[in-house]
Design an enzyme around this catalytic site. Structure first.
Site, short mmCIF file in Angstrom:
data_model
loop_
_atom_site.label_atom_id
_atom_site.label_comp_id
_atom_site.label_asym_id
_atom_site.label_seq_id
_atom_site.Cartn_x
_atom_site.Cartn_y
_atom_site.Cartn_z
N GLU A 32 5.28 -7.30 13.20
CA GLU A 32 4.14 -8.17 13.41
C GLU A 32 3.91 -8.90 12.08
OE1 GLU A 32 0.55 -6.16 14.61
OE2 GLU A 32 -0.54 -8.07 14.64
N ARG A 258 8.73 8.07 11.95
CA ARG A 258 8.54 7.06 10.92
C ARG A 258 8.75 7.68 9.55
NH1 ARG A 258 4.05 3.59 10.32
NH2 ARG A 258 4.29 3.05 12.49
N LYS A 268 0.54 -1.03 6.48
CA LYS A 268 0.31 -2.40 5.99
C LYS A 268 -1.16 -2.63 5.68
CE LYS A 268 2.65 -4.30 9.35
NZ LYS A 268 3.28 -5.21 10.30
#
Ligand code: ATP
Ligand code: MG
Length: 762
Positions: A32, A258, A268
């Site tokens: 994104e 992850r 982020k």
């Protein structure tokens, strides 16, 4: 290229190709554009692009730009640049979810017409309440029964902007009683009157991730849609959307863990906070684990890719030790970084008996002999030099082996000098050392009859260049800064140290490096933002030793001692076994990944090191583990008891499972002492552990009746020690246990011995 070890994702792909379910592999990396990429994304990039490369398929770079609120072209540009810098090819162009907005809309219309979607006018909070909980089923929205025509009408008016944000949403009509909460009529569209960085004001209706993502995959013919574990619950919804879209593509989602690293934050949102609040200098601050930060820090893409390969993919979330990343970075730089000299914390060294104004050119190599690379430059020796203040102690502490008053030391590649006098400033700090040199010592000869204490690096005061040096430490002082509380409270206030240094003139032109090793200091790179030819700034990439765990591994070797101009031939310094093992791991990816994996399964770094100097050790270890022996036990017995041939463990003469009997039997059937003996026998000659125990009478003795007489005899033979023990000298217990064990030929159960001794000596 070495072949990658397999993992569960590759197993799935292999099976899909074997069964003919797929004939090609198509993956995607779907960021994104709401921030810069970090090392977690790098892992996902390496995985997705790596799979495409390995299977001769394709990987798309596709922006998931469905939420205009936080997205920006700046992020799109940085992400494209980062992916390319990491060395991956996404074809001619990146793809954008926003290019499919019209298609998504028509699929939504199709779902409405088929009675599979409806417009719901509950507000956000009501929707949440109606959804129920894990224990209670949800309640149908009062709008669930709207007719198809009503829904089509409302949805069309939502598109043209007739309603404000939040007035209506489009929901899938699935099952309000589903045990998976994601399936309780999930949202497909919401109204957002917001400009999009690509579509401008064309839309005020934006699709939700759960609707858009599977459609993007299906539209692009993605075969394997790989995402992180938190999307596991979304998988049934993903499948529902794909199935009901009637698109030909049939992508399937697979989740992996992850990446998390200690002493860092990865999300982020948190990285954004650090930037926005100016806790760091920007997204590319060299302390940030963003791809741009690591690039500015001087990490090479090769190292990042290799790190991602080494940690592999798994189904369990875990935190990787920062030391592993630095280990890989160091290993990557060792063979490529030219060695030069820089003095980071300078004091002046003046050679009283060296002619003022004289300068001697010494041609010295950029690489040590074990790296075996060509390249050399000139350094100039002169009367005034700089050395590290840390290489001098006026009153040398014990173990300090460098310069002190009266001591001779060698200036690397140059002469030996003796410190005669020190000069201090008003605060009593040494600012200058005055020395004499011996002009017969260039090229390796020691001053006659003198001990030379060590070799230190230096630069010439006349021609060295000033440089700002930035030494970075971890950004956070807590291993898990986002485990609780506010992560900003755990920022390390000493994460950046700035030094005024002097460096060799060869660093000015930009022909050397960019990554270099400052001898004895670490790896450095010019700062890509602030360094200029007339104002050099260097970032420390990583130190020479592992600062994160206690024991340094694969420390890069130092360059040859002699300048080429001094002709006497010296052999390269012979390397320690640890260095040889480090070099072997550098060359062989299997060894390197074993080194990391063995630590992951709980072995100490030291054991993992010894076990990965050659393939033989790991092969034996893995055979034992495959036979059912726990890693730690297998490592312990292998390292301590297994016979060697040179530095390698010999081949098993007996069946590996026999060793299992030895280790599991110790403490029950036999003692460890007997086990050691037996291990050696089984290793050398084929045999059965059980039969050997029997034939050699090695069964452990633990009954009182057999042990008591031995104890009585030992006490009688050592009467004075026994009375000393009884008089309070407790430490003698060890002596008695040892005596009894010896008398039993190692067969007595040690715990039983202790118990009976305590009673007998009471
Ligand atoms: P963050 O949680 O750091 O904000 P994100 O998941 O929101 O990241 P996206 O842009 O959606 O960021 O991520 C793009 C891809 O990268 C996704 O497929 C995501 O699963 C993957 N990814 C993100 N973070 C990690 C990580 N720490 N380890 C592995 N893959 C990750
Ligand atoms: Mg995300």
């Amino acid at each position: 290229m070495t072949s990658k070890p397999s993992d569960f994702i590759r197993d799935i792909i292999d099976a899909d190709l074997a069964s003919g379910k797929h004939t090609e592999v198509k993956t995607r990396f779907p960021p994104e554009p709401n921030g810069y990429l970090h090392i977690g994304h790098a892992k996902s990039i390496c995985l997705n692009f790596g799979l495409a490369k390995q299977y001769g398929g394709q990987c798309n770079l596709r922006f998931d730009d469905t939420n205009p609120a936080k997205e920006d072209q700046e992020y799109v540009d940085s992400i494209c640049a980062d992916v390319r810098w990491l060395g991956f090819d996404y074809g001619s162009e990146a793809l954008f979810a926003s290019d499919y907005f019209e298609t998504f809309y028509s699929i939504a219309l199709k779902l409405i017409r088929e009675g599979k979607a409806y417009v719901c006018s509950l507000n956000e909070e009501e929707i949440r309440e109606y959804r129920g909980s894990l224990k209670e089923a949800g309640t149908a929205s009062p709008h669930r029964s709207r007719t198809v025509d009503e829904n089509l009408d409302l949805f069309a008016r939502m598109r043209v902007g007739e309603f404000k944000d939040g007035a209506h949403v489009l929901r899938a009509k699935i099952d309000m009683g589903a045990s998976n909460m994601k399936m309780r009529d999930p949202l497909l569209y919401r109204i957002r009157h917001q400009s999009h960085h690509r579509t401008g004001d064309t839309w005020c209706l934006y699709p939700m991730y759960d609707f858009a993502h599977p459609l993007e995959d299906a539209l692009e013919g993605i075969t394997h849609s790989i995402c992180t574990l938190e999307f596991e619950n979304n998988r049934p919804l993903y499948d529902w959307v794909v199935a009901n879209s009637a698109l030909p593509g049939k992508p399937e989602q697979t989740e992996f863990a992850r990446l998390g690293l200690d002493y860092s934050v990865m999300s982020k949102r948190k990285l954004f906070q650090l930037v926005e609040q100016e806790r760091v200098s920007g997204w590319d601050d060299p302390r940030m684990l963003t791809v741009s930060g690591m690039r500015r820090r001087g990490y090479r893409p090769e190292a990042i890719v290799r790190f991602c390969d080494l940690i592999g993919v798994s189904k369990n979330n875990s935190t990787v030790d920062m030391g592993k990343l630095e280990y890989v970075v160091r290993d990557d730089l060792n063979p490529i970084a030219p060695r030069v000299m820089a003095v980071l914390r300078p004091i002046k060294l003046v050679i009283n008996n060296y002619e003022a104004g004289k300068s001697e050119a010494l041609t010295v190599p950029f690489f040590p002999p074990d790296i075996g690379k060509p390249g050399e430059r000139e350094v100039h020796f002169g009367r005034e030099l700089y050395i590290e203040s840390t290489d001098f102690e006026e009153e040398p502490s014990k173990g300090f082996r460098r310069m002190a008053p009266g001591r001779w030391i060698r200036l690397r590649y140059g002469y030996c000098v003796r410190c005669d006098e020190v000069i201090k400033n008003d605060d009593g700090e040494v600012v200058e050392v005055r020395c004499s040199y011996d002009d017969s010592t260039l090229g390796g000869t020691s001053p006659e009859g003198e001990k030379v204490w060590g070799i230190i690096h230096w630069v010439n005061a006349a021609d060295s260049l000033p440089a700002e040096i930035r030494i970075y430490d971890r950004l956070f002082s807590a291993a898990a800064p986002d485990a609780g509380g506010n992560f900003l409270d755990y920022l390390n206030s000493d994460s950046l140290e700035t030094l005024e240094a002097w460096v060799e003139p060869c660093l000015a032109g930009g022909d050397v490096g960019p990554q270099v090793q400052f001898e004895r200091q670490g790896y450095f790179v010019p700062d890509s933002v602030d360094s200029r030819p007339d104002a050099l700034v260097f970032n420390r990439i990583v130190g020479l030793k592992d600062s994160w765990s206690k024991k340094a591994v694969a420390e890069p070797s130092t360059p040859a001692e002699k300048p080429k101009s001094a002709r006497s031939a010296t052999r390269p310094k012979s390397r320690s076994k640890a260095e040889i093992r480090g070099a072997a791991r550098y060359r062989d990816a299997t060894l390197a990944s074993r080194f990391i994996r063995y630590q992951d399964v709980g072995l100490s770094e030291g054991d993992a090191d010894v076990l990965t100097g050659s393939l033989t050790w790991g092969d034996r270890l893995e055979a034992l583990n495959a036979a059912g022996m726990p890693w730690d036990l297998a490592a312990k017995w292998l390292l301590n008891e297994h016979p060697r041939e040179g530095d390698d463990p010999i081949e098993f003469a007996s069946d590996v499972s026999e060793f299992l009997v030895v280790t599991t039997a110790s403490g029950t059937l036999i003692t460890t002492t007997s086990g050691s003996k037996l291990w050696g026998q089984l290793a050398r000659e084929p045999g059965s552990a059980k039969a050997l125990i029997k034939s050699q009478g090695l069964e452990q003795v633990s009954d009182d009746a057999s042990i008591q007489p031995i104890i009585d005899k030992v006490i009688a033979d050592n009467a004075s020690k026994a009375s000393a023990y009884r008089g309070g000298k407790d430490t003698l217990m060890g002596f008695f246990i040892g005596q009894v064990m010896r008398a039993s030929k190692g067969k007595a159960n040690a715990e039983k011995v202790k118990e009976l001794l305590l009673a007998a000596l009471a």
